[in-house]
Write a protein that holds these residues in place. Structure first.
Motif: not given
Lengths: 399, 313
Positions: A168, A172-173, A176-178, A180-181, B51-53, B75, B77, B104-105, B108, B196
């Motif tokens: 992840m 994730k980078q 551009h979401d968390n 999980c998609n 990761v902010g899930c 999920s 955002n 990009a990071m 959270h 995580n």
């Protein structure tokens, strides 16, 4: 007397409260100190305030109560089996199915082959197989990472988080979401919903390489920097990873990112160090003007840069044939015999140059035509012939 | 002789008052120290790993029987566009903050009740509905609560929320660290689901040690501070981050416990019926003195009358 008593008695009561308040505050401070001491005791058993040099408990390695030299009673340590040098991406598995924790989810088909093909440009195998650097076996993640989240020793991440962090933190980078998609795994019973490609035998597509890159900088003595990417790869045979060894996957895989238009000048986005370090690896002793010019540079030209124009045979040679494989290139003597050891008077076959000497010229000494044996210059006919000159009249035939 | 007696009485009264005052104020502090176990838990929120899930938000609602949409909808955002606070239907929320080092990071940060070592809500609650347990958790008893919402005012993190929507039997709601659930499952729901392990659950001492070593190892990532290690006397939830904590909306707080002064004064004054006792003592003294005064005056009056009489005779 009575009046004084009347005034003093309420004052006394107030004083009593004030004292009690002070006392209780001190009590809290005292508690804080004990909490501090407790914390310090835990951390500072090795060097002060340095958890890295913290003393390790004997019980971490020794099972027995009183270890001796003969019988140390060592616990078996997974790091004994660590790997020295990884197999190449070709010998590694194409797909690894991760299903150790598949209670609720189906297993993950991880495209190990594709990832390992590109890994040399991003820290190499150790980026994922950390600590795995000194024996012949690749350790499973579960050898060190506990499957139980509820456990005594929590300093090492548990297995679930070890897997997720590996994937992840990078994916994730891109997305551009968390993260999980990304279609990694689906809940059990919904396996039909999983749209996953078959990665067996897949090869990572060749990366698009720019021909040249131009930067517009703030440097006053030369604003324009031209970098010929193709020359560095094709001509100078620089290995990709010597510049791109620590790239992030997201550099190319960022989904909304448009491909960079290298025909336009690039403006500095990174720090001074980040921009200069890749060049300084090789160009250690060059001055700024080597790269910083007032206008765009022309591609490398052997004649212009060194004064030695490469003709016919020489232009077809690889650089390392004369200069050796090492970078920076070693300077070589311009004497033919410094490379051509067999080019000796009497032994040299002139037709190798593409020019066959006529019978009359065949047995002459080299320096009769090539003054001072300088073969880079045109031969001189005036030594013998007043009415002849090179190249209008030739002492033989071109092949 | 009379004067001597009066002075003695006042002295003893003041002495008793003072000793009660001191005893009263010391006792509660001692009690709160006793209840904390050495093995009390701590939880580390590693904002670099999160990761902010928002799976923790889902798990929290499920664990507390709060209606929730399907896990897949979490999920989305777009919720991060606005800063969110805890409310009666979300006991924990994750917020997103910009990461200057790598856009990009984003960072959270999960917020919930911090389960302070010296909780202000426990101190503020006038009916004792809040209590700090031995394992470190701060829990709320709905049967005792009278809905005064003093706890909401007292909390330095503005965490406890009120069921404003429920007209009958509204509740104060906040993270209870899955107190009921942990009796069987050991871990709070949010810690259990985190993919995580950005939420690290363990003994508080261990957690502080691990947090310190993480900061040491990734010195270029984290700033050298564990939020919650010492803030307002320490909290059970602690944070490490690569960004200033104030920018992550974690308030800058003193290291001294929030209820320190207020609690000692309050407990000092109200313990062992000190205020009524002193009030009655004071009133009694005044009455007693004034009564004596009247008696003295009448005696003097009698004397003068007698003098007058004698003079006339």
């Amino acid at each position: 007397m009575k009046k004084t008593i009347l005034i003093i008695s309420p004052l006394l009561v107030i004083c009593a409260f004030a004292i009690s308040t002070l006392f209780s505050q001190n009590k809290h401070q005292g508690l804080n100190e004990t909490v501090d001491k407790l914390n310090r005791n835990v951390v500072v058993s090795g060097k002060k305030d340095d958890p890295l040099t913290e003393k390790i408990s004997c019980k971490t390695c020794h099972v027995t109560e009183y270890p001796t030299r003969k019988d140390p009673g060592l616990r078996s340590c997974p790091r004994d089996k660590m790997l020295s040098g990884f197999p190449s991406s070709k010998t590694g598995p194409d797909v690894v199915v991760i299903n150790e924790m598949s209670e609720n989810y189906s297993g993950v088909r991880f495209s190990h082959g594709l990832h390992s093909q590109m890994s040399e440009m991003s820290l190499g195998c150790v980026d994922c197989h950390h600590y795995n650097i000194s024996t012949e076996e690749i350790l499973k993640c579960s050898d060190c990472h506990n499957k139980n989240r509820s456990r005594e020793e929590v300093s090492v991440p548990d297995l679930k988080s070890a897997f997720h962090r590996q994937c992840m933190m990078c994916h994730k980078q891109w997305s551009h979401d968390n993260g999980c998609n990304s279609q990694c795994h689906v809940r059990k019973g919904q396996e039909n919903n999983l749209v996953q490609k078959d990665f067996t035998g897949k090869i990572h597509p060749k990366q698009k390489e720019p021909e040249k890159m131009i930067w517009e900088t703030n440097y006053e003595k030369g604003k324009i920097v031209t970098f010929f990417h193709d020359e560095h790869i094709q001509l100078f045979k620089i290995n990709c990873k010597s510049c791109h060894g620590n790239d992030k996957c997201v550099k190319c895989h960022d989904k909304p990112l448009q491909p960079t238009d290298y025909s336009k000048p690039i403006h500095r986005k990174k720090s001074f160090e980040e921009h200069h370090m890749p060049c300084l690896n090789c160009h250690k002793s060059e001055n700024c003007q080597k790269c910083h010019r007032d206008q765009e540079m022309t591609p490398f030209n052997h004649g212009k840069s060194t004064g030695w124009i490469l003709k016919s045979y020489h232009s077809q040679l690889a650089c390392e044939k004369c200069h050796g494989g090492q970078m920076p290139v070693k300077k070589i003597d311009r004497n033919c015999s410094s490379c051509h050891k067999n080019f000796l008077p009497g032994k040299f076959e002139h037709k190798k140059t593409g020019f066959v000497l006529s019978e009359t010229h065949k047995d002459m000494e080299c320096k009769s035509c090539h003054a001072n044996n300088d073969f880079a210059k045109n031969p001189d006919c005036k030594e013998c012939h007043d009415d002849k000159s090179f190249p209008s009249q030739l002492p033989g035939k071109r092949k | 002789m009379k004067n001597q007696n009066r002075r003695d009485f006042l002295k003893t009264a003041a002495g008793i008052g003072a000793s009660i005052g001191i005893a009263g104020s010391v006792k509660p502090a001692k009690a709160s120290e006793k209840t904390l176990s050495d093995d009390r838990f701590g939880i580390l929120v590693d904002t670099d790993v999160c990761v902010g899930c928002r799976h923790c938000e889902w798990a929290c609602r499920v664990a507390h029987n709060i209606p929730t949409p399907d896990l897949d909808t979490y999920s989305d955002n777009s919720v991060f566009k606005e800063y969110r606070r805890t409310d009666a239907s979300s006991l924990t929320v994750v917020n997103e903050f910009e990461n200057e080092k790598n856009s990009a990071m984003p960072v959270h940060v999960k917020t919930q009740c911090m389960h302070c070592e010296h909780p202000a809500c426990v101190s503020a609650c006038i009916v004792g509905a809040f209590s700090k347990l031995e394992d470190g958790s701060v829990v709320w008893d709905g049967d005792k609560c009278i809905g005064c919402r003093y706890c909401m005012v007292a909390c330095p993190f503005q965490i406890p929320t009120y069921d404003y929507d429920r007209s009958i039997d509204p509740q104060i709601r906040k993270c209870d660290l899955c107190f009921e659930k942990r009796k069987t499952e050991k871990l709070p729901a949010c810690v259990n689901i985190c993919p995580n392990e950005a939420l690290l659950f363990g003994k508080r001492d261990d957690i502080v040690r691990i947090a310190k070593s993480r900061i040491k190892r990734k010195y270029d990532v984290y700033i050298d501070h564990i939020y919650g290690e010492k803030e307002i006397g320490g909290t059970s939830w602690m944070y490490i981050a690569g960004k200033d904590f104030e920018k992550l909306k974690l308030p800058k707080l003193n290291y001294s416990p929030a209820p320190g002064i207020s609690e000692s004064i309050q407990h000092g004054i109200f313990a062992y019926f000190v205020p009524p006792v002193t009030l009655y003592a004071l009133l009694g003294t005044i009455m007693w003195i004034t009564r004596k005064k009247k008696g003295d005056d009448s005696e003097i009056k009698d004397e003068t009358n007698q003098d007058k009489k004698g003079g006339a005779l």
